[in-house]
Write a protein that holds these residues in place. Structure first.
Motif, PDB file in Angstrom:
ATOM      1  N   ASP A 186     -13.496   8.349   4.369  1.00 34.85           N
ATOM      2  CA  ASP A 186     -12.183   8.935   4.680  1.00 34.85           C
ATOM      3  C   ASP A 186     -12.207  10.441   4.419  1.00 34.85           C
ATOM      4  O   ASP A 186     -11.680  11.225   5.213  1.00 34.85           O
ATOM      5  CB  ASP A 186     -11.094   8.300   3.809  1.00 34.85           C
ATOM      6  N   LYS A 191     -11.528  13.386   7.256  1.00 39.13           N
ATOM      7  CA  LYS A 191     -10.380  14.278   7.124  1.00 39.13           C
ATOM      8  C   LYS A 191     -10.810  15.736   6.990  1.00 39.13           C
ATOM      9  O   LYS A 191     -10.359  16.610   7.752  1.00 39.13           O
ATOM     10  CB  LYS A 191      -9.547  13.873   5.902  1.00 39.13           C
ATOM     11  N   GLU A 192     -11.699  16.007   6.038  1.00 38.33           N
ATOM     12  CA  GLU A 192     -12.101  17.383   5.785  1.00 38.33           C
ATOM     13  C   GLU A 192     -13.041  17.908   6.876  1.00 38.33           C
ATOM     14  O   GLU A 192     -13.015  19.094   7.218  1.00 38.33           O
ATOM     15  CB  GLU A 192     -12.785  17.487   4.420  1.00 38.33           C
ATOM     16  N   LYS A 209     -11.115  19.216   9.812  1.00 43.83           N
ATOM     17  CA  LYS A 209     -10.545  20.539   9.539  1.00 43.83           C
ATOM     18  C   LYS A 209     -11.569  21.624   9.864  1.00 43.83           C
ATOM     19  O   LYS A 209     -11.229  22.674  10.415  1.00 43.83           O
ATOM     20  CB  LYS A 209     -10.132  20.647   8.070  1.00 43.83           C
TER      21      LYS A 209
END
Length: 288
Positions: free
Chosen positions: A105, A109-110, A113
């Motif tokens: 996860d 998510k990162e 980015k």
């Protein structure tokens, strides 16, 4: 479904959970290894890379992978980590689109980015069982990722399924040169430490992997032993570990359990790397 198959599936599930936990907790540590979050070893090219500058070798590994892929169209990074290899490709090759998959996860998510503004996307999925349609991609890569599932037939079958006819798969990873049962005592000890530290199901025997690729239907299978190209970056491991620990001490930060496992795995990678009769680092290129 027989008992052996059930036990194998259970092993995959348990190992996936361990892998996800490792990278959810320890991925941030990799920034100390690579500012670009290249979560792999490097490729040393004389006159091109500086053996004292780790990121130059790590990015050269990325370049070598895209070179073998004949990078174009839509690619898949099967086990993409934070998307370091994806970002390199998207910034250096016009017109590329890349989809990546990871069990973590945190990485999804990162990583997304870090890919903002680029034509890439990371999904939280198992590379052994992706949601992609058949014959979706113009190429696929697995950079030190298939080892987490033991270089299993499931991983290579899934790559075959999602690739278009004529598309290439490039795998950069460490492999055994012989079966586990044939390792010496020292080799067996390092192997177990490596697998435990980095949550690897096992390493495949490179000769058996080649036979597996042929059985699946891949053609033009080209296996390069690039161990000596990788060694200069492996030699950075003790310095990176020492620097990481000293930084934690200086900042009065505790070492997380997963970080300790990751550091142990890195140390055993160094110890395994010097046993070239047992272990090798290979670049495998094949075509559907």
């Amino acid at each position: 479904m027989n008992t052996l198959h059930l036990n194998t599936e259970l092993l995959h599930v348990q190992n996936n959970r361990k892998t996800a936990n490792l990278y959810n907790e320890a991925t941030e540590d990799y920034e100390f290894w690579s500012r670009d979050f290249n979560m792999h070893f490097g490729y040393y090219s004389p006159m091109t890379t500086n053996p004292f500058r780790r990121d130059s070798m790590l990015n050269e590994m990325n370049r070598q992978i895209y070179k073998r892929l004949d990078a174009n169209g839509v690619l898949c990074d099967m086990g993409c980590g934070m998307g370091g290899t994806m970002k390199y490709g998207l910034k250096h090759y016009d017109g590329l689109k890349i989809m990546g998959v990871t069990l973590s996860d945190f990485q999804a998510k990162e990583g997304n980015k870090r890919l903002e503004g680029l034509d890439g996307l990371i999904l939280k999925e198992d590379y052994n069982h992706t949601s992609f349609a058949n014959e979706t991609f113009d190429g696929a890569m697995a950079v030190e990722s298939f080892c987490h599932s033991g270089h299993s037939v499931d991983s290579f079958n899934e790559a075959w399924r999602i690739l278009k006819p004529g598309a290439k798969l490039v795998v950069a990873d460490a492999f055994l040169k012989k079966d586990f049962e044939d390792l010496c005592i020292g080799g067996s000890y390092c192997y177990k430490g490596l697998c435990n530290g980095w949550s690897l199901e096992k390493l495949g025997n490179i000769h058996r992997v080649k036979a597996m690729l042929e059985e699946i239907g891949f053609k033009d299978i080209y296996i390069e032993d690039i161990s000596f190209r990788v060694v200069p970056s492996v030699l950075h491991v003790p310095f990176a570990i020492s620097g990481f620990i000293l930084r934690k001490i200086a900042n009065a930060e505790p070492l997380k359990p997963q970080s300790i496992k990751n550091l142990k795995g890195s140390l055993f990678a160094l110890l395994s790397g010097v046993q070239m009769n047992n272990f090798g680092y290979y670049m495998v290129t094949c075509t559907k």
